[in-house]
Design an enzyme around this catalytic site. Structure first.
Site, PDB file in Angstrom:
ATOM      1  N   HIS A 129      -7.458   4.389   4.995  1.00  0.00           N
ATOM      2  CA  HIS A 129      -6.838   3.284   4.252  1.00  0.00           C
ATOM      3  C   HIS A 129      -5.336   3.561   4.164  1.00  0.00           C
ATOM      4  O   HIS A 129      -4.929   4.701   3.905  1.00  0.00           O
ATOM      5  CB  HIS A 129      -7.460   3.169   2.854  1.00  0.00           C
ATOM      6  CG  HIS A 129      -7.015   1.927   2.133  1.00  0.00           C
ATOM      7  ND1 HIS A 129      -5.779   1.832   1.514  1.00  0.00           N
ATOM      8  CD2 HIS A 129      -7.614   0.718   1.963  1.00  0.00           C
ATOM      9  CE1 HIS A 129      -5.660   0.621   0.980  1.00  0.00           C
ATOM     10  NE2 HIS A 129      -6.764  -0.072   1.242  1.00  0.00           N
ATOM     11  N   GLU A 182      -3.115   3.041   1.966  1.00  0.00           N
ATOM     12  CA  GLU A 182      -2.632   3.655   0.722  1.00  0.00           C
ATOM     13  C   GLU A 182      -2.893   5.163   0.730  1.00  0.00           C
ATOM     14  O   GLU A 182      -2.049   5.957   0.285  1.00  0.00           O
ATOM     15  CB  GLU A 182      -3.311   3.018  -0.495  1.00  0.00           C
ATOM     16  CG  GLU A 182      -2.770   3.598  -1.794  1.00  0.00           C
ATOM     17  CD  GLU A 182      -3.570   3.189  -3.020  1.00  0.00           C
ATOM     18  OE1 GLU A 182      -4.092   2.062  -3.066  1.00  0.00           O
ATOM     19  OE2 GLU A 182      -3.673   4.021  -3.947  1.00  0.00           O
ATOM     20  N   HIS A 210       0.811  -1.229   0.000  1.00  0.00           N
ATOM     21  CA  HIS A 210       0.000   0.000   0.000  1.00  0.00           C
ATOM     22  C   HIS A 210       0.839   1.271   0.000  1.00  0.00           C
ATOM     23  O   HIS A 210       0.308   2.352  -0.248  1.00  0.00           O
ATOM     24  CB  HIS A 210      -0.925   0.005   1.221  1.00  0.00           C
ATOM     25  CG  HIS A 210      -1.602  -1.319   1.433  1.00  0.00           C
ATOM     26  ND1 HIS A 210      -1.115  -2.283   2.286  1.00  0.00           N
ATOM     27  CD2 HIS A 210      -2.692  -1.851   0.840  1.00  0.00           C
ATOM     28  CE1 HIS A 210      -1.896  -3.355   2.226  1.00  0.00           C
ATOM     29  NE2 HIS A 210      -2.851  -3.130   1.360  1.00  0.00           N
TER      30      HIS A 210
END
Ligand code: SF4
Length: 314
Positions: free
Chosen positions: A129, A131, A79
């Site tokens: 998240h 990422e 990620h």
């Protein structure tokens, strides 16, 4: 309860993408070359089976760098990480291997380049998240996250002359397009990515579900709850009117889901290994499935090189 399922249609493509293949191989090769333990920051990819398998072979998954002892080998997950994490890991002197998917790195590079030219950014993605944290952490400030169209009306960039859009790689293609259109409507001069940031694997798996959903009564997605692209596949099928469930393993399948829904579509997120798909097929056979066929679809040939230091000896 046997006999409820008549046939299975496998989505094509489904399962592992090139970025996931590479990330897992990096951990495996680091284990082979340097021995256990190998530390991995965050789940290498969002899949329970993959993480447990690597744990059993000597990988230790951590979230904070102070959990890693001096001199250890550390792998960054697929990620990606922020600049702050990168710098701190270097300062601590770890032997670092970066398993960030090259398609995420591409977004990081674009952000750095445009930042030098004075751009601010609207990032379309899911708050929290990893990422998104990694991409937003490429700059100290100047990246504004929007999760939906309503956020677009609220966002307050410092200036609007030089504004660019970036996206998380694993979003719903359709939702992202709708949000990007709202950004464009509010900021007509906004610079859109030359090629959209949503990756080929996310796009292809969603396209396959669009073709498959109308042909089946129910779609099963193999993927872990943390996997963004897997969740998007289940949502997409539902949006298209096909009942859909996501399972982390075959044990989670519930026979009652298939009552009155004999034709089963089966796909897997980009981080879900084929062994789990096979186990789901076996379970569906036990529920009566006779035929298993693959839909026609794109054959993916993308492959990413390994980092220096982990390539096979010539
Ligand atoms: S889903 Fe896309 S961005 Fe994520 S690892 Fe796979 S190829 Fe890379």
């Amino acid at each position: 309860m046997s006999g409820v399922v008549s046939d299975i249609v496998l989505a094509e493509p489904r399962g592992f993408c090139a970025g996931v293949d590479r990330a897992i191989e990096i951990v495996e090769r680091a284990l082979a070359k340097f021995g256990a333990p190998i530390y991995v920051r965050h789940e290498i990819v969002h899949n329970t089976y993959v993480v447990n398998d690597l744990k059993s072979r000597g990988a230790i998954f951590i979230e904070e760098l102070d959990e890693v002892p001096p001199g250890a080998t550390l792998v960054f997950s697929a990620h990606g990480v922020s600049q702050a994490v990168q710098r701190e890991a270097e300062r601590r002197g770890f032997r670092i291997f970066d398993a960030t998917c090259p398609l995420v790195t591409k977004v990081h590079v674009e952000v750095a380049k445009l930042h030098k030219e004075g751009f601010e950014f609207i990032m379309i993605g899911h708050k929290g998240h990893p990422e998104v944290e990694g991409t937003m952490g490429q700059l100290d400030n100047g990246i504004h996250l929007v999760e939906d169209v309503a956020d677009v009306a609220r966002v307050q960039p410092g200036q609007t002359e030089r504004l660019a859009v970036v996206t998380q790689t694993t979003l719903s293609v359709d939702d992202a397009a709708e949000i990007a259109a709202a950004v464009k409507a509010r900021f007509p001069n906004v610079r859109e990515p030359k090629q959209q940031d949503i990756c080929y694997a996310t796009q292809n798996r969603q396209d396959a579900v669009k073709v498959l959903s109308p042909q089946v009564d129910i779609l099963i997605v193999v993927g872990s709850p943390t996997s963004s692209n897997s969740n998007r596949l289940r949502e997409l099928a539902k949006k298209l009117g096909t009942e859909s469930y996501m399972v982390d393993s075959a044990d989670e399948l519930r026979p009652e889901w298939f009552e009155g829904r004999p034709r089963v579509g089966l796909t897997a997120g980009a981080s879900a290994p084929d062994v789990l798909v096979q186990q789901v097929i076996d379970r569906l056979r036990a529920l009566g499935a006779q035929a298993v066929r693959k839909m026609d679809g794109i054959q993916e040939t993308v492959k990413f090189p390994l980092p220096k230091g982990l390539k096979l000896e010539a």
